[in-house]
Write a protein that holds these residues in place. Structure first.
Motif, PDB file in Angstrom:
ATOM      1  N   ILE A   1      15.550  51.611   2.929  1.00 29.64           N
ATOM      2  CA  ILE A   1      15.488  50.231   3.414  1.00 29.64           C
ATOM      3  C   ILE A   1      16.720  49.866   4.239  1.00 29.64           C
ATOM      4  CG2 ILE A   1      15.224  47.790   2.852  1.00 29.64           C
ATOM      5  CD1 ILE A   1      13.645  48.584   0.387  1.00 29.64           C
ATOM      6  N   SER A   2      17.918  49.916   3.646  1.00 30.52           N
ATOM      7  CA  SER A   2      19.115  49.588   4.421  1.00 30.52           C
ATOM      8  C   SER A   2      20.213  50.585   4.062  1.00 30.52           C
ATOM      9  CB  SER A   2      19.578  48.164   4.109  1.00 30.52           C
ATOM     10  OG  SER A   2      20.368  48.107   2.938  1.00 30.52           O
ATOM     11  N   PRO A   3      21.273  50.659   4.904  1.00 28.12           N
ATOM     12  CA  PRO A   3      22.441  51.428   4.483  1.00 28.12           C
ATOM     13  C   PRO A   3      23.085  50.745   3.281  1.00 28.12           C
ATOM     14  CG  PRO A   3      22.943  50.160   6.451  1.00 28.12           C
ATOM     15  CD  PRO A   3      21.465  50.019   6.209  1.00 28.12           C
ATOM     16  N   THR A   4      23.965  51.447   2.590  1.00 30.77           N
ATOM     17  CA  THR A   4      24.603  50.852   1.426  1.00 30.77           C
ATOM     18  C   THR A   4      25.595  49.777   1.858  1.00 30.77           C
ATOM     19  OG1 THR A   4      26.504  52.351   1.316  1.00 30.77           O
ATOM     20  CG2 THR A   4      24.451  53.095   0.283  1.00 30.77           C
ATOM     21  N   LYS A   5      25.688  48.730   1.075  1.00 33.86           N
ATOM     22  CA  LYS A   5      26.612  47.633   1.384  1.00 33.86           C
ATOM     23  C   LYS A   5      28.064  48.126   1.376  1.00 33.86           C
ATOM     24  CE  LYS A   5      26.887  43.121   2.186  1.00 33.86           C
ATOM     25  NZ  LYS A   5      26.393  42.125   1.204  1.00 33.86           N
ATOM     26  N   PHE A   6      28.399  48.934   0.384  1.00 33.04           N
ATOM     27  CA  PHE A   6      29.766  49.457   0.292  1.00 33.04           C
ATOM     28  C   PHE A   6      30.048  50.411   1.452  1.00 33.04           C
ATOM     29  CE2 PHE A   6      32.905  52.563  -1.143  1.00 33.04           C
ATOM     30  CZ  PHE A   6      33.936  51.725  -1.524  1.00 33.04           C
ATOM     31  N   GLY A   7      29.070  51.299   1.744  1.00 33.53           N
ATOM     32  CA  GLY A   7      29.260  52.242   2.838  1.00 33.53           C
ATOM     33  C   GLY A   7      29.484  51.538   4.157  1.00 33.53           C
ATOM     34  N   GLN A   8      28.684  50.509   4.436  1.00 32.88           N
ATOM     35  CA  GLN A   8      28.858  49.797   5.699  1.00 32.88           C
ATOM     36  C   GLN A   8      30.188  49.050   5.737  1.00 32.88           C
ATOM     37  OE1 GLN A   8      25.820  47.507   8.249  1.00 32.88           O
ATOM     38  NE2 GLN A   8      26.759  45.931   6.972  1.00 32.88           N
ATOM     39  N   HIS A   9      30.618  48.518   4.598  1.00 29.00           N
ATOM     40  CA  HIS A   9      31.875  47.768   4.541  1.00 29.00           C
ATOM     41  C   HIS A   9      33.055  48.655   4.945  1.00 29.00           C
ATOM     42  CE1 HIS A   9      34.816  44.844   3.200  1.00 29.00           C
ATOM     43  NE2 HIS A   9      35.317  45.706   2.321  1.00 29.00           N
ATOM     44  N   VAL A  10      33.091  49.874   4.433  1.00 33.67           N
ATOM     45  CA  VAL A  10      34.171  50.787   4.799  1.00 33.67           C
ATOM     46  C   VAL A  10      33.955  51.322   6.212  1.00 33.67           C
ATOM     47  CG1 VAL A  10      35.333  52.951   4.209  1.00 33.67           C
ATOM     48  CG2 VAL A  10      34.642  51.379   2.399  1.00 33.67           C
ATOM     49  N   ALA A  11      32.709  51.594   6.578  1.00 33.79           N
ATOM     50  CA  ALA A  11      32.415  52.074   7.925  1.00 33.79           C
ATOM     51  C   ALA A  11      32.912  51.095   8.979  1.00 33.79           C
ATOM     52  CB  ALA A  11      30.915  52.306   8.079  1.00 33.79           C
ATOM     53  N   ARG A  12      32.749  49.805   8.727  1.00 33.18           N
ATOM     54  CA  ARG A  12      33.229  48.793   9.673  1.00 33.18           C
ATOM     55  C   ARG A  12      34.736  48.937   9.895  1.00 33.18           C
ATOM     56  NH1 ARG A  12      31.149  44.660   7.466  1.00 33.18           N
ATOM     57  NH2 ARG A  12      29.567  44.093   9.021  1.00 33.18           N
ATOM     58  N   GLN A  13      35.476  49.183   8.818  1.00 38.69           N
ATOM     59  CA  GLN A  13      36.919  49.334   8.938  1.00 38.69           C
ATOM     60  C   GLN A  13      37.290  50.564   9.764  1.00 38.69           C
ATOM     61  OE1 GLN A  13      38.864  48.755   4.955  1.00 38.69           O
ATOM     62  NE2 GLN A  13      36.776  48.187   4.352  1.00 38.69           N
ATOM     63  N   VAL A  14      36.522  51.638   9.585  1.00 36.76           N
ATOM     64  CA  VAL A  14      36.784  52.860  10.349  1.00 36.76           C
ATOM     65  C   VAL A  14      36.435  52.657  11.815  1.00 36.76           C
ATOM     66  CG1 VAL A  14      36.132  55.275  10.661  1.00 36.76           C
ATOM     67  CG2 VAL A  14      36.400  54.347   8.346  1.00 36.76           C
ATOM     68  N   LEU A  15      35.239  52.156  12.074  1.00 30.26           N
ATOM     69  CA  LEU A  15      34.697  52.140  13.431  1.00 30.26           C
ATOM     70  C   LEU A  15      35.263  51.033  14.307  1.00 30.26           C
ATOM     71  CD1 LEU A  15      30.977  52.813  12.467  1.00 30.26           C
ATOM     72  CD2 LEU A  15      32.558  54.442  13.524  1.00 30.26           C
ATOM     73  N   THR A  16      35.776  49.987  13.702  1.00 27.85           N
ATOM     74  CA  THR A  16      36.259  48.863  14.502  1.00 27.85           C
ATOM     75  C   THR A  16      37.760  48.663  14.406  1.00 27.85           C
ATOM     76  OG1 THR A  16      35.867  47.252  12.717  1.00 27.85           O
ATOM     77  CG2 THR A  16      34.043  47.665  14.235  1.00 27.85           C
ATOM     78  N   GLY A  17      38.492  49.687  13.992  1.00 28.30           N
ATOM     79  CA  GLY A  17      39.933  49.498  13.916  1.00 28.30           C
ATOM     80  C   GLY A  17      40.743  50.752  13.650  1.00 28.30           C
ATOM     81  N   ARG A  18      40.184  51.694  12.854  1.00 25.74           N
ATOM     82  CA  ARG A  18      41.002  52.816  12.415  1.00 25.74           C
ATOM     83  C   ARG A  18      40.482  54.172  12.881  1.00 25.74           C
ATOM     84  NH1 ARG A  18      42.446  52.669   6.241  1.00 25.74           N
ATOM     85  NH2 ARG A  18      43.816  54.311   7.045  1.00 25.74           N
ATOM     86  N   GLU A  19      39.485  54.174  13.732  1.00 25.40           N
ATOM     87  CA  GLU A  19      38.845  55.440  14.114  1.00 25.40           C
ATOM     88  C   GLU A  19      39.831  56.428  14.737  1.00 25.40           C
ATOM     89  OE1 GLU A  19      34.762  56.992  16.272  1.00 25.40           O
ATOM     90  OE2 GLU A  19      35.530  55.001  16.749  1.00 25.40           O
ATOM     91  N   ALA A  20      40.616  55.986  15.707  1.00 24.94           N
ATOM     92  CA  ALA A  20      41.537  56.890  16.399  1.00 24.94           C
ATOM     93  C   ALA A  20      42.583  57.456  15.443  1.00 24.94           C
ATOM     94  CB  ALA A  20      42.214  56.157  17.557  1.00 24.94           C
ATOM     95  N   GLU A  21      43.143  56.592  14.613  1.00 26.35           N
ATOM     96  CA  GLU A  21      44.163  57.022  13.643  1.00 26.35           C
ATOM     97  C   GLU A  21      43.607  58.055  12.671  1.00 26.35           C
ATOM     98  OE1 GLU A  21      45.642  55.275   9.392  1.00 26.35           O
ATOM     99  OE2 GLU A  21      44.797  53.898  10.878  1.00 26.35           O
ATOM    100  N   LEU A  22      42.449  57.764  12.088  1.00 26.96           N
ATOM    101  CA  LEU A  22      41.875  58.662  11.088  1.00 26.96           C
ATOM    102  C   LEU A  22      41.424  59.973  11.713  1.00 26.96           C
ATOM    103  CD1 LEU A  22      39.828  56.113   8.954  1.00 26.96           C
ATOM    104  CD2 LEU A  22      42.031  57.158   8.398  1.00 26.96           C
ATOM    105  N   ARG A  23      40.903  59.911  12.931  1.00 27.03           N
ATOM    106  CA  ARG A  23      40.474  61.145  13.601  1.00 27.03           C
ATOM    107  C   ARG A  23      41.670  62.032  13.913  1.00 27.03           C
ATOM    108  NH1 ARG A  23      39.653  62.572  19.217  1.00 27.03           N
ATOM    109  NH2 ARG A  23      38.488  64.532  19.260  1.00 27.03           N
ATOM    110  N   GLU A  24      42.759  61.469  14.399  1.00 25.05           N
ATOM    111  CA  GLU A  24      43.938  62.277  14.701  1.00 25.05           C
ATOM    112  C   GLU A  24      44.508  62.913  13.439  1.00 25.05           C
ATOM    113  OE1 GLU A  24      46.402  64.581  16.344  1.00 25.05           O
ATOM    114  OE2 GLU A  24      45.018  63.394  17.577  1.00 25.05           O
TER     115      GLU A  24
END
Length: 354
Positions: free
Chosen positions: A237-260
């Motif tokens: 039905i939907s992605p997990t609420k917790f998963g999306q909450h952390v995903a938002r932090q990764v994808l909209t602010g920390r992606e470059a830092e975490l990838r490096e």
């Protein structure tokens, strides 16, 4: 729907819980939850159920699509499943490049006829002409995992474009499973940016060490997205609420830092594992990502014998090549994305066995 047993998962189920070191892990070392805000608020469904607009927009920006052309899923596994169920029917045909993660051919094979196109060892190159020969009038889907699991081979942009053009000429779609794409130092553009017959699936498990989030996505043309949404109503039905909450932090602010951070970690472990392989006379294919597909040492009959000996004598789990198909029983997969101290410990234990 009659699907084959998932050989790799059955192998893990037999050994991983009691072993000391998991040298078959296919992603980068797991990050602690304490690195993130872990309060998503009320634990209701994600609304809309294909993912919050801002999260989908962040994914869309990376994939040359609009937010409406993205569906957030419970891991990349669900994303691939939704594509297969939405696009394939009995009587259709699919082409899958192998070796690869078993679900990429096993799920299509449970639905329709599938032709597997093998990569050419030892460099694991893809013969585009072989893909062309495999395509039939009833072909609906071509599947390419790039960079490849288990070999670590990254097919270049020219090759991917050629495979896409073949799919377009056949009025088929190209599905690119790209869970390792951002573990390349110079990643290729996502498959879905190639055009209206291209679909990308990916997630946060491999590059970012967030497998437990179970957060993935698919991006592609609107007719595919609409079809997968209809199927998703019957899966999670939907992605997990917790998963999306952390995903938002990764994808909209920390992606470059975490990838490096992940790339630096993999670079170091890559060299450690390469040196270990060479010390034991094992050819090193210089893979992209954090997996390598290595030849079983000559003193062992096959991959299962070797990997079972290693786990029973040293409590270290490796992945037998046969889990990726009977044709690969002379190989084993080793993962080097785990914490460096654990990697060294695991390699030392395997050295003792050898």
């Amino acid at each position: 729907m009659d699907v084959a047993p998932f050989e790799l998962e059955r192998w893990f189920a037999e050994y991983e819980h009691d072993a000391d070191v998991m040298l078959a892990e296919s992603g980068v070392r797991s990050l602690p939850a304490s690195d993130f805000d872990t309060d998503p608020g009320e634990l209701g469904y994600v609304i809309p159920t294909k993912g919050a607009p801002d999260v989908r927009a962040a994914i869309a920006d990376e994939h040359d699509r609009t937010a409406d052309e993205v569906v957030c899923t419970v891991g990349t596994q669900e994303a691939n499943f939704l594509v297969f169920q939405s696009l394939l029917s009995p009587g259709d045909h699919a082409v899958v490049v192998t070796p690869t993660y078993q679900s990429l051919h096993a799920i299509p094979e449970s639905i329709c006829d599938v032709t597997r196109v093998p990569l050419d060892p030892p460099e694991w190159t893809l013969d585009v002409d072989a893909v062309a020969e495999a395509i039939r009038p009833e072909t609906e889907l071509v599947v390419l995992n790039n960079p490849n699991n288990p070999t670590g081979r990254q097919h270049d942009e020219e090759t991917v474009r050629a495979v896409y053009d073949l799919a377009v000429d056949a009025d088929a779609y190209l599905l690119g499973d790209e869970v390792y794409r951002l573990l390349a130092e110079d990643p290729l553009p996502p498959v879905t940016s190639l055009g209206d017959r291209a679909i990308s699936t990916s997630g946060l498990s491999k590059t970012y060490g967030l497998a437990g989030l179970r957060f993935g996505w698919l991006a592609g043309p609107s007719e595919v997205v609409e079809a997968t949404e209809r199927w998703k109503d019957y899966t999670t039905i939907s992605p997990t609420k917790f998963g999306q909450h952390v995903a938002r932090q990764v994808l909209t602010g920390r992606e470059a830092e975490l990838r490096e951070d992940a790339l630096a970690h993999v670079r170091a472990n890559h060299e450690i594992t390469a040196e270990w392989a060479r010390e034991h006379g094992i050819d090193w294919p210089d893979p992209v990502g954090c997996n390598a597909f290595l030849e079983v040492p000559a003193s062992f009959e096959n991959s299962a014998t070797f990997c079972r000996t290693v786990v029973e004598e040293s409590s270290v789990v490796l992945a037998p090549g046969r889990c990726f198909g009977d044709a690969y029983d002379d190989y084993f997969r080793i993962g080097f994305g785990l914490p460096t101290a654990e990697l060294r410990e695991g390699l030392d234990r395997v050295s003792t066995v050898l």
